[in-house]
Design an enzyme around this catalytic site. Structure first.
Site, PDB file in Angstrom:
ATOM      1  N   TYR A  79       1.302  16.358   2.624  1.00  0.00           N
ATOM      2  CA  TYR A  79       1.866  15.482   3.648  1.00  0.00           C
ATOM      3  C   TYR A  79       3.268  15.030   3.216  1.00  0.00           C
ATOM      4  O   TYR A  79       3.452  14.589   2.070  1.00  0.00           O
ATOM      5  CB  TYR A  79       0.996  14.251   3.854  1.00  0.00           C
ATOM      6  CG  TYR A  79      -0.355  14.529   4.468  1.00  0.00           C
ATOM      7  CD1 TYR A  79      -0.466  15.139   5.715  1.00  0.00           C
ATOM      8  CD2 TYR A  79      -1.521  14.158   3.817  1.00  0.00           C
ATOM      9  CE1 TYR A  79      -1.713  15.377   6.293  1.00  0.00           C
ATOM     10  CE2 TYR A  79      -2.774  14.388   4.385  1.00  0.00           C
ATOM     11  CZ  TYR A  79      -2.861  15.000   5.619  1.00  0.00           C
ATOM     12  OH  TYR A  79      -4.092  15.233   6.182  1.00  0.00           O
ATOM     13  N   PHE A  90      -5.061  17.895   2.899  1.00  0.00           N
ATOM     14  CA  PHE A  90      -5.539  17.140   4.065  1.00  0.00           C
ATOM     15  C   PHE A  90      -6.077  15.759   3.723  1.00  0.00           C
ATOM     16  O   PHE A  90      -6.267  14.931   4.614  1.00  0.00           O
ATOM     17  CB  PHE A  90      -6.599  17.929   4.856  1.00  0.00           C
ATOM     18  CG  PHE A  90      -6.082  19.232   5.387  1.00  0.00           C
ATOM     19  CD1 PHE A  90      -5.260  19.276   6.492  1.00  0.00           C
ATOM     20  CD2 PHE A  90      -6.390  20.424   4.735  1.00  0.00           C
ATOM     21  CE1 PHE A  90      -4.752  20.479   6.958  1.00  0.00           C
ATOM     22  CE2 PHE A  90      -5.893  21.631   5.205  1.00  0.00           C
ATOM     23  CZ  PHE A  90      -5.074  21.657   6.320  1.00  0.00           C
ATOM     24  N   HIS A 197      -3.734  25.958  12.511  1.00  0.00           N
ATOM     25  CA  HIS A 197      -3.663  24.756  11.685  1.00  0.00           C
ATOM     26  C   HIS A 197      -4.067  23.541  12.525  1.00  0.00           C
ATOM     27  O   HIS A 197      -3.850  23.522  13.740  1.00  0.00           O
ATOM     28  CB  HIS A 197      -2.224  24.590  11.175  1.00  0.00           C
ATOM     29  CG  HIS A 197      -2.075  23.572  10.101  1.00  0.00           C
ATOM     30  ND1 HIS A 197      -1.877  22.227  10.368  1.00  0.00           N
ATOM     31  CD2 HIS A 197      -2.076  23.680   8.751  1.00  0.00           C
ATOM     32  CE1 HIS A 197      -1.764  21.574   9.232  1.00  0.00           C
ATOM     33  NE2 HIS A 197      -1.892  22.415   8.238  1.00  0.00           N
TER      34      HIS A 197
END
Length: 238
Positions: A79, A90, A197
């Site tokens: 991220y 994730f 995705h």
């Protein structure tokens, strides 16, 4: 205007190297002797904030050693929002609110697929059951999606995939960068689940409805292995 540093030229000797700890179970991969010194220097020379923090760079590998990997969930970048990346693809730390939109979509699909829920965004409970939560690239400059896509991380990703595919493994490949790594999967009795995705830009183009969680568990149970408890909360922060 000052020019940006070239991340791919030798670093001055005064630059402190990246001190990310190398997980013992994976330390014999050629990447760490052949490629990591150059990448470590490049990371040290980059003046931007690099995510995740250096002590979480190889957290996925540290939490799930090679002999425990049963499932690989492969994403793209960490991220890029400060405070989100924590070393597991994730996953975020339990106190992060609101959840990143990609993770919200992962949880939406998990609920539709299995009916299970997690109390927060920490996926360490998956990792401790043998789910390797790996990104294709293990670093990103804050706010710059794909900012380290050419740094050379794919060599490590490919070697990890080749190592774990020496025995039957379930591979969940979300997005084209992850799917490009399928070439490293050794022939064998594997499960390969590919889809778009879970990002908001692509989730509606094949991620929703792909049922990766039940498909993985069906494959594991067919082999006589215990399924993954996708609703298992982490026993400690990831």
């Amino acid at each position: 205007m000052a020019s940006q540093p070239d991340l791919f030229t030798p670093a001055p000797s005064t630059v402190a190297p990246d001190l990310s700890p190398i997980p013992e179970g994976w330390a014999d991969l050629p990447f760490f002797a052949e490629d990591w010194p150059r990448i470590a220097e490049a990371l040290a020379r980059d003046p931007r904030q690099i995510l995740p923090p250096h002590d979480r760079r190889f957290h996925a590998l540290a939490l799930t050693p090679p002999d425990r990997v049963r499932v690989v969930i492969l994403g793209q970048d960490p991220y890029p929002t400060p405070g989100h990346a924590m070393g597991l693809a994730f996953s975020v730390n339990p106190d992060v609110r609101p959840l990143p939109k990609s993770l919200q979509n992962v949880f939406r699909e998990m609920g539709d697929d299995t009916g299970e829920r997690l109390p927060n965004g920490d996926l360490s409970g998956w990792a401790r059951q043998g789910v390797l939560l790996l990104n294709t690239h293990l670093s990103v400059p804050a706010g710059v999606i794909g900012g380290h896509a050419k740094l050379g991380w794919e060599k490590l990703t490919g070697q990890v995939i080749a190592r774990v595919s020496e025995r039957p493994t379930a591979f969940v490949l979300w997005g084209k960068p992850a799917q490009a790594q399928a070439k490293h999967i050794r022939p064998g009795e594997h499960l390969i689940v590919e889809s778009a995705h879970p990002s908001p830009l692509s989730a509606s183009r094949g991620f929703f409805g792909s049922r990766p969680f039940s498909r993985v568990n069906g494959w594991l149970e067919g082999r006589g292995e215990p399924p993954i408890d996708w609703g298992a909360a982490a026993s400690a922060s990831g």
